[in-house]
Design a protein around this motif. Structure first.
Motif, PDB file in Angstrom:
ATOM      1  N   GLU A  73     -15.184  15.310  13.431  1.00 47.02           N
ATOM      2  CA  GLU A  73     -14.514  15.101  14.715  1.00 47.02           C
ATOM      3  C   GLU A  73     -15.379  15.625  15.859  1.00 47.02           C
ATOM      4  O   GLU A  73     -15.507  14.975  16.905  1.00 47.02           O
ATOM      5  CB  GLU A  73     -13.152  15.802  14.721  1.00 47.02           C
ATOM      6  N   LEU A  74     -15.963  16.810  15.669  1.00 45.86           N
ATOM      7  CA  LEU A  74     -16.852  17.361  16.692  1.00 45.86           C
ATOM      8  C   LEU A  74     -18.000  16.412  16.975  1.00 45.86           C
ATOM      9  O   LEU A  74     -18.305  16.104  18.131  1.00 45.86           O
ATOM     10  CB  LEU A  74     -17.400  18.722  16.239  1.00 45.86           C
ATOM     11  N   ALA A  75     -18.667  15.939  15.925  1.00 47.51           N
ATOM     12  CA  ALA A  75     -19.823  15.055  16.096  1.00 47.51           C
ATOM     13  C   ALA A  75     -19.436  13.772  16.826  1.00 47.51           C
ATOM     14  O   ALA A  75     -20.155  13.307  17.727  1.00 47.51           O
ATOM     15  CB  ALA A  75     -20.429  14.726  14.732  1.00 47.51           C
ATOM     16  N   ASN A  76     -18.287  13.215  16.459  1.00 51.28           N
ATOM     17  CA  ASN A  76     -17.838  11.971  17.083  1.00 51.28           C
ATOM     18  C   ASN A  76     -17.502  12.179  18.555  1.00 51.28           C
ATOM     19  O   ASN A  76     -17.890  11.388  19.419  1.00 51.28           O
ATOM     20  CB  ASN A  76     -16.624  11.422  16.334  1.00 51.28           C
ATOM     21  N   LYS A  77     -16.793  13.262  18.863  1.00 48.77           N
ATOM     22  CA  LYS A  77     -16.399  13.485  20.265  1.00 48.77           C
ATOM     23  C   LYS A  77     -17.604  13.868  21.124  1.00 48.77           C
ATOM     24  O   LYS A  77     -17.663  13.528  22.306  1.00 48.77           O
ATOM     25  CB  LYS A  77     -15.319  14.560  20.337  1.00 48.77           C
ATOM     26  N   LEU A  78     -18.560  14.553  20.538  1.00 51.43           N
ATOM     27  CA  LEU A  78     -19.729  14.969  21.297  1.00 51.43           C
ATOM     28  C   LEU A  78     -20.616  13.782  21.659  1.00 51.43           C
ATOM     29  O   LEU A  78     -21.214  13.751  22.736  1.00 51.43           O
ATOM     30  CB  LEU A  78     -20.519  16.004  20.495  1.00 51.43           C
ATOM     31  N   THR A  79     -20.689  12.772  20.778  1.00 47.50           N
ATOM     32  CA  THR A  79     -21.649  11.679  20.980  1.00 47.50           C
ATOM     33  C   THR A  79     -21.027  10.291  21.095  1.00 47.50           C
ATOM     34  O   THR A  79     -21.687   9.364  21.557  1.00 47.50           O
ATOM     35  CB  THR A  79     -22.638  11.631  19.800  1.00 47.50           C
ATOM     36  N   GLY A  80     -19.778  10.137  20.622  1.00 43.62           N
ATOM     37  CA  GLY A  80     -19.177   8.804  20.597  1.00 43.62           C
ATOM     38  C   GLY A  80     -19.667   7.946  19.448  1.00 43.62           C
ATOM     39  O   GLY A  80     -19.469   6.724  19.453  1.00 43.62           O
ATOM     40  N   GLU A  81     -20.297   8.558  18.431  1.00 50.13           N
ATOM     41  CA  GLU A  81     -20.843   7.818  17.289  1.00 50.13           C
ATOM     42  C   GLU A  81     -20.165   8.267  15.990  1.00 50.13           C
ATOM     43  O   GLU A  81     -19.540   9.325  15.932  1.00 50.13           O
ATOM     44  CB  GLU A  81     -22.360   8.065  17.179  1.00 50.13           C
ATOM     45  N   GLU A 136     -11.387  27.144  11.532  1.00 46.33           N
ATOM     46  CA  GLU A 136     -11.587  26.935  12.965  1.00 46.33           C
ATOM     47  C   GLU A 136     -11.877  25.477  13.293  1.00 46.33           C
ATOM     48  O   GLU A 136     -12.680  24.819  12.639  1.00 46.33           O
ATOM     49  CB  GLU A 136     -12.744  27.796  13.466  1.00 46.33           C
ATOM     50  N   ASN A 137     -11.218  25.011  14.346  1.00 44.89           N
ATOM     51  CA  ASN A 137     -11.455  23.683  14.890  1.00 44.89           C
ATOM     52  C   ASN A 137     -12.157  23.807  16.230  1.00 44.89           C
ATOM     53  O   ASN A 137     -11.715  24.558  17.102  1.00 44.89           O
ATOM     54  CB  ASN A 137     -10.128  22.946  15.095  1.00 44.89           C
ATOM     55  N   VAL A 138     -13.247  23.076  16.405  1.00 47.67           N
ATOM     56  CA  VAL A 138     -13.884  22.991  17.712  1.00 47.67           C
ATOM     57  C   VAL A 138     -13.205  21.855  18.479  1.00 47.67           C
ATOM     58  O   VAL A 138     -12.973  20.783  17.931  1.00 47.67           O
ATOM     59  CB  VAL A 138     -15.394  22.710  17.588  1.00 47.67           C
ATOM     60  N   PHE A 139     -12.862  22.097  19.724  1.00 42.75           N
ATOM     61  CA  PHE A 139     -12.193  21.074  20.512  1.00 42.75           C
ATOM     62  C   PHE A 139     -13.100  20.622  21.644  1.00 42.75           C
ATOM     63  O   PHE A 139     -13.805  21.408  22.265  1.00 42.75           O
ATOM     64  CB  PHE A 139     -10.870  21.608  21.081  1.00 42.75           C
ATOM     65  N   ILE A 182     -29.297  17.438  18.149  1.00 46.01           N
ATOM     66  CA  ILE A 182     -28.458  18.422  18.837  1.00 46.01           C
ATOM     67  C   ILE A 182     -28.225  19.572  17.862  1.00 46.01           C
ATOM     68  O   ILE A 182     -27.400  19.475  16.950  1.00 46.01           O
ATOM     69  CB  ILE A 182     -27.123  17.814  19.314  1.00 46.01           C
ATOM     70  N   ASP A 183     -28.997  20.635  18.030  1.00 48.16           N
ATOM     71  CA  ASP A 183     -28.919  21.773  17.111  1.00 48.16           C
ATOM     72  C   ASP A 183     -27.843  22.744  17.586  1.00 48.16           C
ATOM     73  O   ASP A 183     -27.498  22.792  18.765  1.00 48.16           O
ATOM     74  CB  ASP A 183     -30.271  22.475  17.041  1.00 48.16           C
ATOM     75  N   GLU A 184     -27.311  23.549  16.642  1.00 43.95           N
ATOM     76  CA  GLU A 184     -26.247  24.520  16.943  1.00 43.95           C
ATOM     77  C   GLU A 184     -25.097  23.832  17.677  1.00 43.95           C
ATOM     78  O   GLU A 184     -24.566  24.326  18.672  1.00 43.95           O
ATOM     79  CB  GLU A 184     -26.798  25.684  17.779  1.00 43.95           C
ATOM     80  N   SER A 185     -24.665  22.686  17.163  1.00 44.95           N
ATOM     81  CA  SER A 185     -23.699  21.858  17.904  1.00 44.95           C
ATOM     82  C   SER A 185     -22.313  22.492  17.986  1.00 44.95           C
ATOM     83  O   SER A 185     -21.505  22.099  18.845  1.00 44.95           O
ATOM     84  CB  SER A 185     -23.602  20.464  17.279  1.00 44.95           C
ATOM     85  N   HIS A 186     -22.014  23.467  17.124  1.00 48.22           N
ATOM     86  CA  HIS A 186     -20.727  24.164  17.233  1.00 48.22           C
ATOM     87  C   HIS A 186     -20.624  24.948  18.528  1.00 48.22           C
ATOM     88  O   HIS A 186     -19.539  25.371  18.933  1.00 48.22           O
ATOM     89  CB  HIS A 186     -20.545  25.121  16.054  1.00 48.22           C
ATOM     90  N   TYR A 187     -21.763  25.173  19.172  1.00 47.18           N
ATOM     91  CA  TYR A 187     -21.808  25.910  20.435  1.00 47.18           C
ATOM     92  C   TYR A 187     -21.127  25.129  21.556  1.00 47.18           C
ATOM     93  O   TYR A 187     -20.691  25.694  22.553  1.00 47.18           O
ATOM     94  CB  TYR A 187     -23.274  26.167  20.789  1.00 47.18           C
ATOM     95  N   TYR A 188     -21.006  23.804  21.377  1.00 47.58           N
ATOM     96  CA  TYR A 188     -20.489  22.941  22.442  1.00 47.58           C
ATOM     97  C   TYR A 188     -18.979  22.785  22.290  1.00 47.58           C
ATOM     98  O   TYR A 188     -18.497  21.876  21.621  1.00 47.58           O
ATOM     99  CB  TYR A 188     -21.206  21.590  22.414  1.00 47.58           C
ATOM    100  N   LYS A 189     -18.257  23.678  22.948  1.00 53.06           N
ATOM    101  CA  LYS A 189     -16.799  23.661  22.874  1.00 53.06           C
ATOM    102  C   LYS A 189     -16.231  23.954  24.256  1.00 53.06           C
ATOM    103  O   LYS A 189     -16.940  24.392  25.153  1.00 53.06           O
ATOM    104  CB  LYS A 189     -16.305  24.701  21.874  1.00 53.06           C
TER     105      LYS A 189
END
Length: 869
Positions: free
Chosen positions: A231-239, A426-429, A184-191
C-alpha cells in the motif's frame, strides 16, 4: 557456573545490579544463509561476484529477476541483509548493456546519498563502466552542476532538491529522456505530511518524464518491515509492485532485552519520585564499554547524546582511564568530516562506545557492532529494528537493550513482550485527498509544464472543476488551447515546504539569524511568549511573538524547567463521510471543524508546577478529518453507580481519549502530537457522550482514517495497557498525557477501564466480529435533497416501527448531518429515546424538533406524553 565462565555479552542479564529490572529476554536464534544462482548474468557481473567471492542470497536473486522482468519492486528485508546490492547489480547490468541509460536515486537524508555514492563509485570501478555517479543537492557546487546534468548517468538526490529543480527539467533532457530506474531508499521514512507531499512530487516527476521526455522508468523501493508495504509503495508512486520480504542473509544469535526502570516503582501519586532513565542508560552504557563490548547508544535528543557520553567518560575514567578516548557522541550539527571520522572509527573499533540520536539509524555504513542500547522507545517499531539491527555479526552473538520510559507505549511493551516481538503492526499512511497539498502541487506542476485536464485527472486524481476553481482565484490561468498554466514569474515550489502543510510560515530568530521555521499551530504549542523552545539540544526562551509579521524572537538560556501550554478544544461535525461497524460498535468518520483556544501556559520542573501565566492568542480554527464514537447514557449511570468521587464519567471519557491517543503510534506510524482529541459527556451534534480523535492538520492527512482499519486492535491494546498498569489512580504509563491541554483534569482510571471494557465487549459481542466495509453516508452531490430526505426518513420510520432503534437512529443521524433543521428527524429520535426510557434525552431532542417546526405533529404528541409522566 563461575561468572568468569560466562561470555561478556551474556554477563549483563545475569548481573545483580540489572537483572531485577529485566522484564523479558527474547533470544533471536542465529540463521544460516540461503543462496540462489541467476542464469544468464552479464559477464562483468559474473566476474565481479567471483572476484569478491560473493554469492547472492535468495532475496537478492529474486529482486534481480523481477527487475530484469521490468517489474516494480519493494524490498523490506532487515538492516544489513544486502538490500543495496540487490538493486545496484541489475541497475549496473542495464548501464553496461545500454550506454545511454540513466538512474535516479532518491534518499531522505544527505548522509545516505553520500554513503551510497561511495558504493556506486566502487562498483563503477570494479565493473569498468562509465556512469559518473554524483550527488545533486543543496551542497553541490554551482560550477559542477552543469557537468552533472550533461554527463552523469546516476544521480543521487533528496526530495527537497528535486522539488525545487523540477521546474528546470529542460536542462535535464538527456537524463530524463533515458531514465530507466527511480530508486526510493528508506521509503518508510515518507509518512504523514512529508510522505503525502513526496507522493505528489513523485507524480509531478512521472508526468515530466512520461509526457515530456517519453520515458517510463521502473520503481525500486527499499523499506524497513511494515504492516502495509505494498500500500505504501502504491500510494507513494501510483504504481503496482512486487513485494520481496523473505530475508535469506545470515545472522548471529541476539538477545533482545526489555529493561524497565519503573518495574518496582509504586505509582500511587502523580508526583512520586521517578528513577532517571537517562542515568540508568548511562550506567548500562558504561558497563558494556568496561566489558570491551562495542556499543551504540540511541538517545531521545542531541543534548542527551552529549550528556550521556560526558557522564560515561567521567565514570569510565575512574575505572578504566585508557578507554575514555574511545567514547564519543555523534549527532547532526557536527561537521561532515567529524561525522565521517566517527563512522570510520566504529568500523575499525577505534571507538568502543558512541552515543547518538537517530542520525545513525538509517543505512549509513558503520559496520556491525556488539551491542545497541535504545534509550526510550523511538516512536516506531521500524526505528526499533533499524537501531537494533546495528548490532550483530553473522557468526557472533549480539545484544540489544530497550530501556523503557514512563509513558503509554514504553510501558505497554514492557507488559506485552509477545506483541513487541510479533509480526509488524505499524501502518504507514499517505493521504492523497488533502486539497491544500494537492492544490499546491498542481500549481507546481503547472509551472513545470502546461497542465491538461487529462493529466490532472491521471496524476493527481483531480477533476477539471478543481482546476477551474484555481483559475477563479487567479492561482492558475486557462490558455486558449484549454491547458492550465501558472501565471506568475516566481516558482511556487519555493512557497510550499515538503515538511509543512500550510504556507503560513513563522520564522524563529536568534541573534538576527533564522533558527528554524514552523507553522502557526506549532508556534501556539511550542513558541508562544515565555515558552522554552528546544533546538538542536539547546534551550531558548521566546521573548516576542509577532503574529502580524510571523516572527518569533528568542534568547538562549539554560533553564531547569519546561513549559506546558493549556488549551480548550471545541469540535463540531461538519460532514459525516462514513460509518464502520466492528461487531456492535460503530465508528464514524467525517469532516470536523476544530477550534483550539490556547489561554495559559505553565512552567514545570518535572511534574511540579512552578508558575502559571495567561496567554492572549486568537483561537485557531481549522477543518480536518477525524473519527468519533458515542457512549450510551446507561453506561454513564453504571459508571457513576460503581465508583465514588467527582466527575467520574467525564474522567473516564477523558482517560479513554488519552489512552487511545497514547497508543495510536503502536499501529499507525505517527507522533501523538499529530493527532488531537476531545471527550465530552454531551455533544450537541450527537446528543450523546462522545469521544473525538482527529488529525491535527488542516484538511486531515489520513491518520485517523487509517486508524479505523485497525480500531479493534487499538481498543484491545489500550484495554490491556490499563489492566497491566499497577498504579491506583492513573499515571504517565496509562492515562496521563504530557500534552494534555486541560492539565490532565478530570481523569478516573477505573472509569476509563470500565468504558474500554464496554467497547471491547461491543466489538466482540456480535456473531460476526469481522469489520464490516465502511458505509458511505454522504455523496458529494445530492440531486434532490428533499426527495432524498423523505426516502431516508420513511426507511428510518419503518425501522422504528419494527423496533430496530439502532438502525433507525443511524439513518436519522445521517439526515441531521446534512440538514440540522429537519424537525421530523429530531422528533423521531425523541420518540426512540422515549421508548428506550430516556426521558431527559427525549425532552432534549423534542425541543429541537419544536424549535425548527412548532407545528410538528409527532413532536407535539410526544410533548403531551412527556408532560403527563
Amino acid at each position: 557456573m563461575d561468572s568468569s565462565d560466562i561470555e561478556p555479552i551474556d554477563r549483563f542479564k545475569n548481573d545483580i545490579r540489572y537483572r531485577d529490572k529485566i522484564v523479558h529476554v527474547e533470544t533471536i536464534p542465529s540463521k544460516k544463509p540461503k543462496y540462489k544462482k541467476i542464469d544468464n548474468l552479464n559477464g562483468r557481473i559474473i566476474d565481479y561476484l567471483e572476484s569478491k567471492d560473493v554469492k547472492l542470497y535468495e532475496h537478492q536473486a529474486e529482486a534481480y529477476e523481477h527487475i530484469r522482468n521490468k517489474e516494480n519492486i519493494i524490498i523490506t528485508t532487515p538492516t544489513a541483509s544486502g538490500k543495496t546490492l540487490a538493486f545496484n547489480l541489475p541497475i549496473m547490468e542495464t548501464m553496461i548493456e545500454d550506454e545511454e541509460a540513466t538512474a535516479l536515486y532518491i534518499y531522505p537524508a544527505k548522509a545516505l546519498s553520500n554513503d551510497q555514492l561511495h558504493i556506486l563509485e566502487n562498483l563503477e570501478k570494479e565493473l569498468d563502466i562509465k556512469t559518473n555517479p554524483r550527488t545533486y543537492d543543496g551542497d553541490t557546487p554551482k560550477d559542477e552542476r552543469y557537468g552533472i546534468r550533461q554527463k552523469s548517468r546516476i544521480v543521487l538526490t533528496n526530495p527537497y532538491q528535486l522539488h525545487l529543480i523540477l521546474r528546470w527539467h529542460p536542462q535535464w533532457e538527456r537524463f530524463y529522456g533515458n531514465l530507466k530506474y527511480i530508486v526510493i531508499d528508506e521509503s518508510h521514512y515518507y509518512k504523514g505530511v512529508f510522505g503525502s507531499n513526496v507522493a505528489f512530487l513523485i507524480r509531478r516527476l512521472k508526468r515530466i518524464v512520461n509526457s515530456t521526455y517519453g520515458s517510463n522508468p521502473q520503481f525500486i523501493l527499499s523499506s524497513a518491515t511494515l504492516a502495509n508495504p505494498l500500500e505504501l509503495a502504491n500510494k507513494l508512486t501510483g504504481e503496482e509492485f512486487v513485494l520481496i520480504d523473505k530475508d535469506a542473509s545470515p545472522s548471529g544469535e541476539k538477545d533482545f532485552i526489555l529493561y524497565n526502570p519503573f518495574i518496582n516503582k509504586k505509582k500511587n501519586k502523580r508526583n512520586s519520585k521517578s528513577p532517571s532513565m537517562h542515568v540508568e542508560t548511562e550506567e548500562i552504557f558504561s558497563y558494556l564499554i568496561s566489558m570491551n563490548i562495542q556499543t551504540l547508544c540511541f538517545t531521545v535528543s542531541r543534548k542527551m547524546a552529549e550528556l550521556i557520553a560526558r557522564w560515561s567518560k567521567n565514570e569510565i575514567n575512574a575505572v578504566k582511564p585508557k578507554l575514555v578516548d574511545r567514547v564519543a557522541a555523534y549527532r547532526a550539527g557536527y561537521r561532515p568530516e567529524e561525522r565521517r571520522e566517527i563512522e570510520e572509527g566504529l568500523k575499525s573499533r577505534k571507538y568502543l562506545g558512541v552515543t547518538c540520536t537517530n542520525a545513525l539509524e538509517l543505512g549509513i555504513n558503520i559496520g556491525s557492532l556488539d551491542a545497541v542500547i535504545i534509550s526510550g522507545y523511538p516512536g516506531t517499531m521500524v526505528s526499533v529494528w533499524q537501531q537494533s539491527g546495528r548490532a550483530g555479526r553473522s557468526n557472533q552473538k549480539s545484544l540489544a537493550i530497550l530501556v523503557a520510559f514512563e509513558n503509554q507505549l514504553d510501558q505497554y511493551f514492557m507488559n506485552n513482550p509477545d506483541f513487541f516481538f510479533d509480526k509488524p503492526h505499524e501502518n504507514v499512511f499517505i493521504d492523497l485527498n488533502n486539497s491544500i497539498l494537492r492544490n499546491a502541487h498542481i500549481l507546481c506542476a503547472a509551472k513545470e509544464h502546461s497542465l491538461t485536464s487529462e493529466e490532472s485527472d491521471k496524476y493527481f486524481n483531480t477533476p477539471v472543476e478543481v482546476l477551474d476553481n484555481l483559475v477563479k482565484v487567479k492561482d492558475l490561468k486557462k490558455t486558449p488551447r484549454g491547458t492550465y498554466v501558472y501565471p506568475y514569474d516566481d516558482n511556487p515550489a519555493f512557497n510550499h515546504s515538503l515538511n509543512q502543510l500550510s504556507n503560513e510560515e513563522f520564522r524563529v530568530f536568534y541573534n538576527r539569524q533564522v533558527l528554524e521555521t514552523m507553522e502557526r499551530s506549532q508556534v501556539y504549542r511550542e513558541a508562544h511568549e515565555g515558552a522554552v523552545l528546544i533546538n538542536k539540544g539547546e534551550s531558548y526562551i521566546v521573548k516576542k511573538l509577532n503574529l502580524k509579521n510571523k516572527t518569533v524572537n528568542v534568547v538562549k538560556e539554560d533553564v531547569d524547567y519546561h513549559t506546558l501550554v493549556l488549551n480548550n478544544v471545541d469540535v463540531n461535525i461538519k460532514r459525516k463521510i462514513s460509518k464502520t461497524k466492528f461487531g456492535n460498535l460503530t465508528i464514524y468518520f467525517g469532516e470536523l471543524t476544530v477550534t483550539e483556544d490556547y489561554y495559559k501556559y505553565k512552567k514545570m520542573q518535572f511534574s511540579k508546577t512552578v508558575g502559571s501565566f495567561d496567554l492572549d492568542l486568537p483561537p485557531l480554527k481549522f477543518t480536518t478529518k477525524g473519527l468519533w464514537f458515542t457512549i450510551p447514557d446507561y453506561l454513564r449511570e453504571d459508571v457513576e453507580d460503581a465508583y465514588d468521587g467527582e466527575s467520574i464519567f467525564e474522567g473516564g471519557l477523558h482517560g479513554v481519549e488519552h489512552a487511545l491517543i497514547g497508543l495510536f503510534p503502536l499501529h499507525v506510524m505517527c507522533d501523538r502530537s499529530d493527532i488531537g482529541g476531545l471527550s465530552t459527556k454531551y455533544h450537541e451534534d450527537t446528543q450523546e457522550s462522545t469521544i473525538f480523535i482527529y488529525d491535527g492538520y488542516e484538511g486531515g492527512i489520513g491518520i485517523t482514517e487509517k486508524a479505523i482499519e485497525i480500531f479493534p486492535e487499538l481498543v484491545k491494546s489500550t484495554f490491556d495497557l490499563l489492566k497491566n498498569c499497577d498504579c491506583v489512580d492513573g499515571c504517565p504509563a496509562c492515562i496521563y498525557s504530557p500534552k494534555c491541554g486541560n492539565d490532565n483534569k478530570p481523569l478516573h482510571k477505573k472509569a476509563t477501564k470500565h468504558i474500554l471494557g464496554y467497547m471491547c465487549s461491543k466489538i466482540e459481542g456480535s456473531k460476526s466480529e469481522a469489520k464490516e466495509e465502511p458505509e458511505k453516508l454522504i455523496d458529494d452531490v445530492i440531486v434532490d435533497k428533499k426527495d432524498s430526505f423523505e426516502i431516508e426518513y420513511e426507511e428510518a420510520y419503518d425501522l422504528y416501527c419494527q423496533g430496530d432503534y439502532p438502525s433507525s437512529r443511524d439513518i436519522l443521524d445521517a439526515i441531521l448531518s446534512k440538514d440540522k433543521k429537519n424537525s421530523d428527524a429530531w422528533a423521531l429520535i425523541a420518540m426512540i429515546l422515549y421508548e428506550q426510557g430516556d426521558k431527559q434525552g427525549a425532552i432534549n431532542f423534542n425541543k429541537k424538533a419544536l424549535k425548527y417546526d412548532s407545528a410538528n405533529e409527532q413532536a407535539n404528541e410526544l410533548s403531551l406524553k412527556l408532560n403527563n409522566l
